[in-house]
Scaffold this active site. Structure first.
Site, short mmCIF file in Angstrom:
data_model
loop_
_atom_site.label_atom_id
_atom_site.label_comp_id
_atom_site.label_asym_id
_atom_site.label_seq_id
_atom_site.Cartn_x
_atom_site.Cartn_y
_atom_site.Cartn_z
N TYR A 49 0.82 -1.22 0.00
CA TYR A 49 0.00 0.00 0.00
C TYR A 49 0.85 1.26 0.00
O TYR A 49 0.44 2.30 0.50
CB TYR A 49 -0.95 -0.02 1.19
CG TYR A 49 -2.17 -0.91 1.00
CD1 TYR A 49 -3.05 -0.70 -0.08
CD2 TYR A 49 -2.46 -1.96 1.87
CE1 TYR A 49 -4.17 -1.51 -0.28
CE2 TYR A 49 -3.58 -2.77 1.68
CZ TYR A 49 -4.43 -2.54 0.61
OH TYR A 49 -5.54 -3.33 0.41
N PHE A 57 -6.47 7.34 6.06
CA PHE A 57 -6.90 5.97 6.37
C PHE A 57 -5.75 4.98 6.37
O PHE A 57 -5.96 3.78 6.65
CB PHE A 57 -7.99 5.52 5.38
CG PHE A 57 -7.56 5.51 3.93
CD1 PHE A 57 -6.89 4.41 3.38
CD2 PHE A 57 -7.82 6.59 3.11
CE1 PHE A 57 -6.50 4.39 2.05
CE2 PHE A 57 -7.42 6.59 1.76
CZ PHE A 57 -6.76 5.48 1.24
N THR A 91 -15.09 0.90 -4.16
CA THR A 91 -14.28 0.72 -2.95
C THR A 91 -15.11 0.59 -1.67
O THR A 91 -14.85 -0.30 -0.85
CB THR A 91 -13.30 1.91 -2.79
OG1 THR A 91 -12.45 1.94 -3.95
CG2 THR A 91 -12.45 1.78 -1.55
N GLU A 126 2.52 -6.39 -7.64
CA GLU A 126 1.86 -7.03 -6.50
C GLU A 126 2.03 -8.55 -6.54
O GLU A 126 2.22 -9.18 -5.49
CB GLU A 126 0.39 -6.63 -6.47
CG GLU A 126 0.21 -5.14 -6.20
CD GLU A 126 -1.22 -4.64 -6.37
OE1 GLU A 126 -2.11 -5.45 -6.71
OE2 GLU A 126 -1.45 -3.44 -6.15
#
Ligand code: IDP
Ligand code: MG
Length: 156
Positions: A49, A57, A91, A126
């Site tokens: 991330y 957040f 999301t 990823e």
């Protein structure tokens, strides 16, 4: 063929939704070519991330993702990245459309069940973070010739 990185987040694992979510991808015709139940470390969460570091957040997101095991999947198919993102939905669970995974299985904005790579570049990066060489498999499905029209020499 594209391969995308999917994470069934801690809420999906804890709520016993793994089978139903994987079933949706299998029903669609995406091929599971990698699968791993694992606990994400702080370091891995931070790498995964990194683009969100500094956002309000971010700390909560890393805490959530490292709080309990996740199921990591590599899914393959023609256009798999966009197909999986569409199936995931928007999301926030509160906004995601009915018929999508986030729309059908959750109401929370942060506990939103699933991650999916959002571009070919993100998928490559990823997949490399979560799977070692040899853990994403290349194998022919018996059903492949009924999932894609191969009459033109390429999957349609
Ligand atoms: P995505 O997962 O749909 O690609 P991103 O914007 O990349 O959404 O955000 C990554 C993750 O961070 C989300 O899936 C969600 O878990 C969390 N997140 C994003 N925005 C917020 C927010 O405003 N509040 C709480 N959590 C958020
Ligand atoms: Mg994202």
């Amino acid at each position: 063929m594209e391969t995308t990185l999917i994470i069934l987040k801690p809420d999906a694992v804890q709520r016993g939704l793994m089978g139903r979510i994987i079933g949706r991808f299998e029903d669609k015709g995406l091929q599971v070519v990698g699968c791993k139940l694992m606990q994400i470390s702080q370091e891995l969460a931070a790498q995964h991330y990194k683009d969100h570091a500094g956002k309000p957040f971010y700390a909560g997101l890393v805490k959530f993702m490292t709080s309990s095991p996740v199921l990591v999947l590599a899914l393959r198919g023609n256009g798999a990245i966009a197909i999986a993102r569409g199936m995931m939905g928007a999301t926030f669970g509160s906004k995601a459309a009915a018929g999508t995974i986030r729309g059908d299985f959750g109401v929370s904005n942060s506990f939103n069940l699933i991650h999916g790579s959002d571009s070919p570049e993100a998928a490559t990066r990823e997949l490399g973070l979560f799977f070692k060489s040899g853990e994403v498999l290349d194998f022919k499905r018996a059903s492949e010739c009924w999932i894609y029209d191969m009459s033109g020499g390429k999957p349609e």
